[in-house]
Scaffold this motif. Structure first.
Motif: not given
Length: 545
Positions: A346-357, A496-505
């Motif tokens: 959900p977070v654009p790759i140029l935004v600091p805090g983006h989770n690339d994993e 970053k943890e939130a991004q992983k949880l979001i994508v996993d759902n």
């Protein structure tokens, strides 16, 4: 605390510099396209900007999208303003001349300018700032969710005419950035025009009045509004920043949905600037026309397709994962969007805090069928509703693509085309939100919080941004920890943890981080793309020469 805030701003500014350095703005090539005429002199008429969607509201407590923000931004002043002249999204002084933050990160004290008048002639004071944010929080529309659970309206105080104090419930690092969405209303004028309503002595908080009037201090008056077709603006002579030669004084925002008409208007010089939602090929054509400038920049935008997680059959995670696996990302990014980067969460790759994993899906029809077979709807005839803007070519193509992709795995797609107002109205309630809808979402304030908490926390429900109706207790807990963490490193880890949880759902098809393109006649000067929703279209910052 100041040091920690400064650290984040420094990181964010580095990302914005990367954006600026990689700009591929295309200037006039000296070539003409076919018989298109060149008109390189300033026209003797109001400046014309062509927008692609109808303005639903000009009330600064209710705006949510780009065209609404354009109307609000040009008629009202926000408390703080991005440093547009520097090409930055970093919030800088504006109505607030300066501010201080307490060591615990909870108390913010703002000094207000003493030379600002509203278009009514009333002076702008600290009480107007207090009234404006309390009004937003009471109405609970627009960007009021930015302060939900963070700020108690009673803890906003005018210490004197030029001093406002905000005492937050807990530390909230994005706070100053969120104030780019706090537009100041003339409390006296609004109060005088309030009708009976649900807000005690404040009546309806002037909601009916502000649906057709402006009570701001911004550079332009709203002189006419032909709903659905055009808004006309005229300069406010006593605007506090003053007027210099060449600044745009009178302008119109015309709503034109037919791409062919938009092209003709800019080519002929009947329009001075056109919106960012045309096809990639159209901007390529514009770049070959003498007298037209095309600006292209990597964006901090997310184009995705939220999936309604609360409505059958997409309430089943396996159905959602089947959809994500069936989608052809290559066709979408390379052919429809003209060679852009596939989104990674959900977070654009140029935004600091983006989770690339986070997990990145690729088209895999076999896996899609396996997911479908594991769902509680296995063996049933499934149909989903897909809403899109038929007058936006890329969305029309995206609708056709997903209909074809899902047909391969046995899911029928009902395409529902309609104007943007239909999207915003439909997504206001879970029951009326379609299974899927195309959304292009620019940062609303310069922080990773915008594309995490701002889309996936339950407090954001009821907006097109949160049309997945995502509701996951674990994610909510992590997002709330991220917002209240004072340590910047810990805060980023939570996001970053939130991004992983979001994508996993699997609440969305994360399509792309597209480029931002806009076209205008070459006598238009001063345009700068900064990435923050609509702020590049503050027409006071432009000039015609």
């Amino acid at each position: 605390m100041k040091k920690r805030l400064s650290m984040f701003v420094t990181i964010f500014m580095a990302a914005i510099l990367i954006i600026g350095c990689s700009s591929t703005g295309t200037k006039d090539t000296g070539k003409k396209e076919n018989n298109a005429s060149s008109n390189t002199s300033k026209p003797d008429r109001p400046f014309v900007y062509v927008a692609q969607q109808v303005v639903g509201s000009v009330d600064p407590a209710k705006h949510t999208d780009e065209t609404e923000l354009i109307a609000v931004l040009n008629t009202y002043d926000p408390l703080v303003y991005p440093k547009v002249e520097e090409g930055s999204m970093e919030p800088g002084p504006h109505i607030a001349e300066s501010w201080n933050v307490s060591d615990d990160g909870k108390t913010y004290t703002f000094k207000i300018r003493n030379d600002v008048t509203f278009q009514s002639g009333n002076p702008l004071t600290a009480k107007d700032v207090v009234y404006s944010i309390q009004r937003m929080m009471a109405i609970k529309q627009g960007f009021s969710w930015l302060w939900s659970g963070v700020l108690n309206p009673e803890n906003i105080k005018a210490l004197d005419d030029q001093t406002v104090e905000f005492t937050l419930d807990s530390a909230y690092a994005p706070f100053v950035s969120t104030l780019t969405q706090l537009f100041i209303v003339d409390s006296a004028t609004v109060s005088e025009n309030s009708e009976a309503g649900d807000f005690g002595d404040n009546g309806d908080y002037g909601q009916k009045y502000l649906e057709s009037h402006v009570a701001g201090s911004g550079p332009y008056l709203l002189s006419k509004w032909d709903r659905g077709s055009q808004l006309s603006f005229a300069k406010y002579d006593k605007y506090w920043k003053g007027w210099s030669e060449g600044k745009i004084e009178d302008w119109q925002m015309k709503i034109i949905t037919e791409q062919a008409t938009v092209k003709t208007m800019l080519n002929s010089g009947d329009a001075d600037m056109v919106h960012q939602w045309l096809t990639v090929d159209t901007y390529k054509e514009f770049s070959k026309v003498q007298g037209i400038v095309v600006e292209e920049n990597p964006s901090v935008q997310l184009q995705h397709i939220p999936i309604n997680t609360q409505k059958a059959p997409t309430d089943d995670i396996n159905v959602r994962k089947a959809i994500l696996s069936a989608f052809d990302y290559s066709v979408a990014t390379e052919q429809i969007l003209g060679g852009v980067t596939q989104a990674k969460g959900p977070v654009p790759i140029l935004v600091p805090g983006h989770n690339d994993e986070v997990t990145v899906y690729k088209r895999d029809v076999k896996k899609a069928k396996e997911y479908l077979a594991k769902s509680k709807y296995a063996g049933q005839d499934l149909e989903v509703e897909f809403m899109y803007l038929p007058d936006t070519p890329s969305q029309r193509q995206m609708a056709q693509l997903i209909q074809s992709n899902l047909e391969e795995i046995g899911i029928k797609v009902k395409l529902v085309g309609g104007p943007w107002t239909q999207v915003t109205e439909s997504t206001a309630k879970m029951e009326t939100t379609p299974h899927m809808v195309v959304i292009s979402d620019t940062l609303k304030y310069p922080h990773v919080d915008s594309h995490t908490y701002g889309i996936y926390h339950p407090s954001a429900h009821g907006s097109y941004r949160s049309s997945s109706w995502y509701d996951d207790a674990a994610t909510t807990e992590v997002l709330e920890k991220a917002r209240t963490s004072v340590d910047p490193d810990e805060q980023m880890e939570y996001y970053k943890e939130a991004q992983k949880l979001i994508v996993d759902n699997a609440p969305s098809i994360y399509v792309a981080n597209p480029n931002h393109r806009i076209a205008f006649r070459d006598y238009v000067k001063g345009y700068k793309y900064v990435g923050l929703l609509g702020y590049d279209l503050g027409f006071y910052n432009l000039s015609v020469k």
